[in-house]
Scaffold this motif. Structure first.
Motif, PDB file in Angstrom:
ATOM      1  N   SER A 144       0.805  -1.081   0.015  1.00  0.00           N
ATOM      2  CA  SER A 144       0.024  -0.012   0.104  1.00  0.00           C
ATOM      3  C   SER A 144       0.946   1.322   0.019  1.00  0.00           C
ATOM      4  CB  SER A 144      -0.793  -0.080   1.314  1.00  0.00           C
ATOM      5  OG  SER A 144      -1.565   1.385   1.508  1.00  0.00           O
ATOM      6  N   ASP A 145       0.542   2.029  -1.047  1.00  0.00           N
ATOM      7  CA  ASP A 145       1.205   3.479  -1.061  1.00  0.00           C
ATOM      8  C   ASP A 145       1.019   4.257   0.224  1.00  0.00           C
ATOM      9  OD1 ASP A 145       2.608   2.789  -3.411  1.00  0.00           O
ATOM     10  OD2 ASP A 145       1.210   3.623  -4.817  1.00  0.00           O
ATOM     11  N   ASP A 146      -0.420   4.311   0.484  1.00  0.00           N
ATOM     12  CA  ASP A 146      -0.592   5.066   1.444  1.00  0.00           C
ATOM     13  C   ASP A 146      -0.089   4.718   2.981  1.00  0.00           C
ATOM     14  OD1 ASP A 146      -2.254   6.791  -0.170  1.00  0.00           O
ATOM     15  OD2 ASP A 146      -4.119   5.375   0.356  1.00  0.00           O
ATOM     16  N   LEU A 147       0.052   3.176   3.249  1.00  0.00           N
ATOM     17  CA  LEU A 147       0.562   2.768   4.300  1.00  0.00           C
ATOM     18  C   LEU A 147       2.289   3.295   4.378  1.00  0.00           C
ATOM     19  CD1 LEU A 147       1.079   1.275   6.952  1.00  0.00           C
ATOM     20  CD2 LEU A 147       1.635  -0.681   5.284  1.00  0.00           C
ATOM     21  N   ARG A 148       2.730   3.320   3.253  1.00  0.00           N
ATOM     22  CA  ARG A 148       4.418   3.838   3.151  1.00  0.00           C
ATOM     23  C   ARG A 148       4.285   5.148   3.574  1.00  0.00           C
ATOM     24  NH1 ARG A 148       4.198   0.369  -1.177  1.00  0.00           N
ATOM     25  NH2 ARG A 148       4.367   2.139  -2.650  1.00  0.00           N
ATOM     26  N   ALA A 149       3.312   6.257   3.019  1.00  0.00           N
ATOM     27  CA  ALA A 149       3.474   7.433   3.337  1.00  0.00           C
ATOM     28  C   ALA A 149       2.923   7.793   4.827  1.00  0.00           C
ATOM     29  CB  ALA A 149       2.435   8.143   2.543  1.00  0.00           C
ATOM     30  N   TYR A 150       1.981   7.099   5.357  1.00  0.00           N
ATOM     31  CA  TYR A 150       1.814   7.191   6.802  1.00  0.00           C
ATOM     32  C   TYR A 150       3.057   6.947   7.627  1.00  0.00           C
ATOM     33  CZ  TYR A 150      -0.115   6.025  11.285  1.00  0.00           C
ATOM     34  OH  TYR A 150      -0.486   6.118  12.788  1.00  0.00           O
ATOM     35  N   MET A 151       3.712   5.814   7.340  1.00  0.00           N
ATOM     36  CA  MET A 151       4.795   5.465   8.296  1.00  0.00           C
ATOM     37  C   MET A 151       6.105   6.614   7.826  1.00  0.00           C
ATOM     38  SD  MET A 151       4.336   3.161   9.861  1.00  0.00           S
ATOM     39  CE  MET A 151       3.629   1.573  10.386  1.00  0.00           C
ATOM     40  N   LEU A 152       6.293   6.754   6.823  1.00  0.00           N
ATOM     41  CA  LEU A 152       7.139   8.261   6.523  1.00  0.00           C
ATOM     42  C   LEU A 152       6.863   9.122   7.583  1.00  0.00           C
ATOM     43  CD1 LEU A 152       7.789   7.949   2.770  1.00  0.00           C
ATOM     44  CD2 LEU A 152       9.539   7.425   4.751  1.00  0.00           C
ATOM     45  N   ASP A 153       5.692   9.544   7.263  1.00  0.00           N
ATOM     46  CA  ASP A 153       5.411  10.849   8.040  1.00  0.00           C
ATOM     47  C   ASP A 153       5.212  10.484   9.576  1.00  0.00           C
ATOM     48  OD1 ASP A 153       4.443  12.224   5.647  1.00  0.00           O
ATOM     49  OD2 ASP A 153       2.460  11.987   5.805  1.00  0.00           O
ATOM     50  N   THR A 154       5.024   9.326  10.133  1.00  0.00           N
ATOM     51  CA  THR A 154       5.149   9.215  11.392  1.00  0.00           C
ATOM     52  C   THR A 154       6.335   9.372  12.181  1.00  0.00           C
ATOM     53  OG1 THR A 154       3.151   7.762  11.394  1.00  0.00           O
ATOM     54  CG2 THR A 154       4.382   7.208  13.123  1.00  0.00           C
ATOM     55  N   SER A 155       7.373   8.798  11.208  1.00  0.00           N
ATOM     56  CA  SER A 155       8.698   8.826  11.528  1.00  0.00           C
ATOM     57  C   SER A 155       9.441  10.299  11.851  1.00  0.00           C
ATOM     58  CB  SER A 155       9.757   8.115  10.555  1.00  0.00           C
ATOM     59  OG  SER A 155       9.296   6.512  10.602  1.00  0.00           O
ATOM     60  N   LEU A 156       8.757  10.893  10.689  1.00  0.00           N
ATOM     61  CA  LEU A 156       9.260  12.391  10.741  1.00  0.00           C
ATOM     62  C   LEU A 156       8.624  13.325  11.730  1.00  0.00           C
ATOM     63  CD1 LEU A 156       9.082  13.099   6.811  1.00  0.00           C
ATOM     64  CD2 LEU A 156      11.114  13.297   8.382  1.00  0.00           C
ATOM     65  N   TYR A 157       7.243  12.785  12.197  1.00  0.00           N
ATOM     66  CA  TYR A 157       6.650  13.571  13.245  1.00  0.00           C
ATOM     67  C   TYR A 157       7.468  13.439  14.683  1.00  0.00           C
ATOM     68  CZ  TYR A 157       3.519  13.906  17.114  1.00  0.00           C
ATOM     69  OH  TYR A 157       2.673  14.478  18.280  1.00  0.00           O
ATOM     70  N   TRP A 158       8.093  12.264  15.078  1.00  0.00           N
ATOM     71  CA  TRP A 158       8.807  12.251  16.254  1.00  0.00           C
ATOM     72  C   TRP A 158      10.358  12.865  16.320  1.00  0.00           C
ATOM     73  CZ3 TRP A 158       6.381  10.984  20.438  1.00  0.00           C
ATOM     74  CH2 TRP A 158       5.323  10.176  20.305  1.00  0.00           C
ATOM     75  N   VAL A 159      10.984  13.108  15.039  1.00  0.00           N
ATOM     76  CA  VAL A 159      11.920  13.875  14.605  1.00  0.00           C
ATOM     77  C   VAL A 159      11.787  15.252  14.821  1.00  0.00           C
ATOM     78  CG1 VAL A 159      13.909  14.443  13.105  1.00  0.00           C
ATOM     79  CG2 VAL A 159      13.022  12.109  13.069  1.00  0.00           C
TER      80      VAL A 159
END
Length: 412
Positions: A144-159
């Motif tokens: 899922s492209d949307d899952l990959r995007a969600y996980m990228l955004d989540t990782s950037l959130y904590w950074v």
């Protein structure tokens, strides 16, 4: 290559809910100066998110069963508490890594109902676990492209929102490598100096973008060598061979215990064995990891599923002092932190000898895995400085190593 601040640094794996009686960020923050004094440079946190309740194992559930990637477990504290933890760590010169669990979620993570297509299904159309042993989690499907995007955004959130300094990526070998490459590119664009650690030992994860990966073999070989000292001879060749093949450019995270393994103190029955273990770990190339409580010889591994607090009163202060000495020695010794590794031939096989070398320093390590004393010659050497005592030693005669003895010598 990992960022310069991480090369050769000592990692401390911290389980917040077990680290103190309170089990909170606030209580852990108060103890950060102790870790700085010990010489720790990187704090690696086990997952700090809310844990799943559906199919939960134990009373608290595994921290690796995550109910919300963008929230903190309220039992640990508030967002302000976590920010204060990170800010305090940074003020002390410490770096903080989070544990990123990208392969699976808790069964009651809202993503299951909001995006069921993000999960792996069996032929009957049911969402499944990654394997039969991990029944408390549901497997994600990175098609899922949307899952990959969600996980990228989540990782950037904590950074971006909290200023963390990198990630350990749990079970990264189960997530497709193309995701990790895109993930790395996005994170490094935001913060080029982040440290990215893969829980895997495959070289393909380095090619996917990770800078450090696990050494999965050495810990078990070390335990076997304690049980049969003649097996000590097999400890170093795989490490040396891999470093030679990669021109000493491959960085591994090395450990003798962590949250997945029994306590080292259950295998090391004497203070001498525990000091030998510390000496071995903290003189290897790479990034050595200490699991909270290891440095004082605790024998109880805190449960990942139930209430468990580290009983620091049972700790050995003399062992803590020894770890502190070795860590500070590693910090100030270029050879121990960055140097190449060369194995020297020894007899008996229960003794291992190796050098760590840079252009400015050469250190000789001698470790005896047997309870019996050992004697060995050091040809071509006349003097050496004992790095633990500062004493200059005559090396023209045979070296005498006590049972479970060790020497750290700076040599010409």
């Amino acid at each position: 290559q990992p960022p310069a601040w991480a090369r050769g640094a000592v990692i401390y794996q911290l389980f917040v809910r077990a680290f103190t009686l309170e089990g909170t960020f606030a209580a852990a923050t108060e103890r950060l100066p102790e870790l700085q004094d010990m010489g720790i440079e990187i704090i690696l946190l086990l997952p700090i998110h809310p844990t799943g309740q559906e199919h939960r194992i134990g009373s608290l559930g595994s921290p690796y069963s995550i109910r919300d990637y963008r929230a903190l477990d309220p039992a640990l504290g508030t967002e302000d508490d976590f920010r204060h933890f990170i800010e305090t760590a940074h003020a002390l010169g410490l770096y903080v890594l989070m544990d990123f669990v990208a392969n699976h979620t808790a069964w009651d993570n809202p993503l299951i109902t909001e995006h069921p297509d993000w999960y792996t299904h069996n032929v009957a159309g049911d969402i499944i676990s990654p394997n039969a042993d991990w029944k408390d989690v549901a497997d994600l499907n990175y098609a899922s492209d949307d899952l990959r995007a969600y996980m990228l955004d989540t990782s950037l959130y904590w950074v971006n929102e909290f200023g963390i300094d990198g990630y350990r990526c749990d079970a990264s070998y189960l997530v497709p490598n193309p995701f990790w490459t895109a993930w790395r590119d996005a994170l490094k664009a935001a913060r080029p100096d982040l440290l990215l650690l893969s829980e895997s030992d495959g070289l393909d994860l380095y090619r996917a973008g990770f800078e450090v990966a696990y050494d999965w073999g050495t810990r078990d070989k070390f335990v076997q060598a304690l049980r049969d000292p003649n097996l000590a001879i097999v400890l170093l060749p795989p490490i040396a061979r891999e470093l030679t093949e990669t021109d000493h450019q491959l960085w591994r995270m090395r450990y003798l215990e962590n949250h997945d393994h029994d306590r080292l103190a259950q295998t090391t029955n004497t203070p001498a064995q525990r000091e030998l273990a510390a000496t071995f770990l903290l003189t290897l190339p790479g990034l050595p990891l200490i699991y909270n409580g290891q440095e004082v010889g605790l024998t109880q591994r805190p449960s990942l599923f139930d209430v468990a607090k580290l009983n620091w009163r049972l700790g050995k202060e003399d062992l803590h002092a020894f770890y502190t000495t070795l860590i500070h020695l590693r910090q100030t010794s270029p050879a121990l932190r960055y140097g190449t590794l060369e194995i020297l031939k020894t007899d008996p096989p229960s003794v291992i000898a190796y050098t760590r070398t840079t252009s400015t320093q050469r250190v000789l390590l001698l470790l005896n895995f047997s309870p019996q004393p050992a004697q060995l010659p050091l040809p071509n050497l006349t003097t050496g400085q004992d790095l633990l005592t500062g004493e200059t030693l005559d090396l023209t005669a045979d070296i005498q190593l006590e049972g479970y003895g060790y020497w750290l010598l700076e040599i010409p």
